[in-house]
Design an enzyme around this catalytic site. Structure first.
Site, mmCIF file in Angstrom:
data_model
loop_
_atom_site.group_PDB
_atom_site.id
_atom_site.type_symbol
_atom_site.label_atom_id
_atom_site.label_comp_id
_atom_site.label_asym_id
_atom_site.label_seq_id
_atom_site.Cartn_x
_atom_site.Cartn_y
_atom_site.Cartn_z
ATOM 1 N N GLU A 282 73.088 42.732 105.879
ATOM 2 C CA GLU A 282 73.636 43.299 107.111
ATOM 3 C C GLU A 282 74.562 42.286 107.768
ATOM 4 O O GLU A 282 74.918 41.258 107.178
ATOM 5 C CB GLU A 282 72.517 43.702 108.074
ATOM 6 N N ASP B 98 76.060 46.986 113.408
ATOM 7 C CA ASP B 98 76.641 45.687 113.071
ATOM 8 C C ASP B 98 78.143 45.774 112.790
ATOM 9 O O ASP B 98 78.620 45.405 111.711
ATOM 10 C CB ASP B 98 75.915 45.065 111.878
ATOM 11 N N SER C 248 73.923 47.947 107.439
ATOM 12 C CA SER C 248 72.638 47.266 107.476
ATOM 13 C C SER C 248 71.678 47.993 106.542
ATOM 14 O O SER C 248 71.475 49.201 106.677
ATOM 15 C CB SER C 248 72.087 47.274 108.907
ATOM 16 N N PHE C 249 71.105 47.259 105.572
ATOM 17 C CA PHE C 249 70.137 47.815 104.634
ATOM 18 C C PHE C 249 70.713 49.083 103.973
ATOM 19 O O PHE C 249 71.908 49.119 103.671
ATOM 20 C CB PHE C 249 68.802 48.066 105.315
ATOM 21 N N ASN D 96 74.073 52.939 107.298
ATOM 22 C CA ASN D 96 73.608 52.711 108.670
ATOM 23 C C ASN D 96 74.756 52.195 109.525
ATOM 24 O O ASN D 96 75.327 51.138 109.254
ATOM 25 C CB ASN D 96 72.460 51.705 108.658
ATOM 26 N N ALA D 97 75.092 52.936 110.578
ATOM 27 C CA ALA D 97 76.232 52.607 111.441
ATOM 28 C C ALA D 97 75.833 51.625 112.538
ATOM 29 O O ALA D 97 75.765 51.962 113.723
ATOM 30 C CB ALA D 97 76.821 53.870 112.041
ATOM 31 N N GLY E 110 64.855 49.876 112.679
ATOM 32 C CA GLY E 110 64.233 50.385 111.469
ATOM 33 C C GLY E 110 64.691 51.766 111.045
ATOM 34 O O GLY E 110 64.215 52.293 110.038
ATOM 35 N N ASP F 216 72.849 37.832 117.655
ATOM 36 C CA ASP F 216 74.046 38.499 117.113
ATOM 37 C C ASP F 216 75.295 38.174 117.938
ATOM 38 O O ASP F 216 75.997 39.071 118.414
ATOM 39 C CB ASP F 216 73.851 40.016 117.082
#
Length: 325
Positions: free
Chosen positions: A198, A143, A160-161, A140-141, A101, A20
């Site tokens: 993501e 990236d 993300s997702f 989802n917080a 996850g 990343d």
């Protein structure tokens, strides 16, 4: 607040774990910031820093913090997916704190006056949490990607997702949320489970905003299926369409980079503009090295109708393999 933790030996990033990545230039030096050691051992799992003067030979400089900030749960082994930028006279790094996850996640902010570790002004200051998600949320917080629109307004893109890629407006003075509760703008989504999208990176190149994302799965070594997609819009809030006209909120995204030979699962990308040059900075999994995550940088080129395409790598895969110990 501590300076960078310099306890590790200097080495080439081409043989290191780099995941990343996000890049910036300060003076004659390029810096790459990347995800911390997954085991949490090197630098307590904090965001890693490397430098180069030619984009080919990299030095490991250590981590932003010696210890993770106290507000982060002890369950978090490492900090992920940093985004580095220079804004209003300071360098800023947004980073992710999560457990793999789950969407029990947060994005934090650290700032510094300089990136030169030899400067007396070099001092990373943690500014705390910017935005947080919980299992009660459908997003989802993680990236994060900082961007500024054509009118000078700063934004933070992330996701993300779950329900995909989101964006919030930032306060230009603090680098944190401009309003509470924040208005969440939805930019991209894959309707089919498991909603594998993501790692957003958003840039403006007149007259379009370009949203780059990673599809599918990272972090599986040779079984990783990451690939990089893009769409564009006339407004920063969308709608973003791919080259065929399919909305990114309906799973659209033009493929620009995928696995090739022993370079598996390119993704976790960031776009960096240096003057008139655009770079695509990403990791991949090296099938010839047990699927180890490594750094790769390409020049990003543009078609006559304004779509990005991936140019040659700064250092080819063959060169990379030959130069490693």
């Amino acid at each position: 607040m501590p300076k960078a933790h310099l306890g590790q030996s200097v080495q080439s990033a081409r043989g290191d774990y780099v995941h990343d990545p996000s890049m910036i230039r300060a003076g004659d030096t390029f810096y790459v910031f990347s995800t911390g050691d997954p085991s949490g051992i090197i630098g307590d799992g904090n965001i890693q820093i490397r430098s180069s003067t030619d984009l080919r030979h990299w030095r490991y400089l250590g981590t932003i913090f010696e210890r993770k900030p106290a507000w982060i749960s002890r369950k978090v082994r490492s900090l992920w997916a940093p985004d580095v930028s220079y804004y209003r006279g300071r360098y800023q790094v947004y980073y992710s704190a999560s457990i793999f996850g789950t969407n029990d996640s947060a994005i934090g902010l650290a700032t510094n006056e300089t990136l030169d570790p030899n400067s007396p002004r070099y001092r990373w200051v943690d500014r705390g949490v910017v935005i947080r998600s919980t299992p009660a949320d459908d997003w989802n917080a993680i990236d994060p990607s900082f961007t500024v629109d054509a009118d000078g307004q700063p934004w933070l893109v992330f996701g993300s997702f779950w329900s995909g890629i989101k964006m919030v407006k930032l306060n230009p003075e603090t680098g944190k949320l401009a309003e509470m509760p924040p208005r969440l703008y939805s930019l991209a989504y894959r309707p089919d489970p498991p909603h594998a999208i993501e790692a957003p990176s958003l840039i403006y190149r007149k007259p379009y905003y370009y949203l780059f994302v990673s599809f599918d799965f990272c972090c599986r070594r040779m079984r990783s299926t990451y690939n990089i997609r893009v769409g564009r819009a006339k407004s920063i809030t969308g709608p973003y369409l791919d080259g065929s006209g399919k909305p990114m909120m309906q799973g659209g995204g033009t493929l620009i980079l995928s696995s090739s030979g022993e370079m598996i699962g390119p993704g976790g990308q960031a776009i960096y503009r240096d003057g008139d040059t655009y770079y695509l900075v990403h990791h991949f999994y090296d099938a010839s090295d047990s699927g180890r995550a490594k750094l790769q940088i390409h020049r990003l080129l543009w078609t006559s109708d304004g779509w990005p395409r991936v140019g040659p790598a700064i250092i080819s895969y063959d060169e990379l393999r030959q130069s490693e110990p």
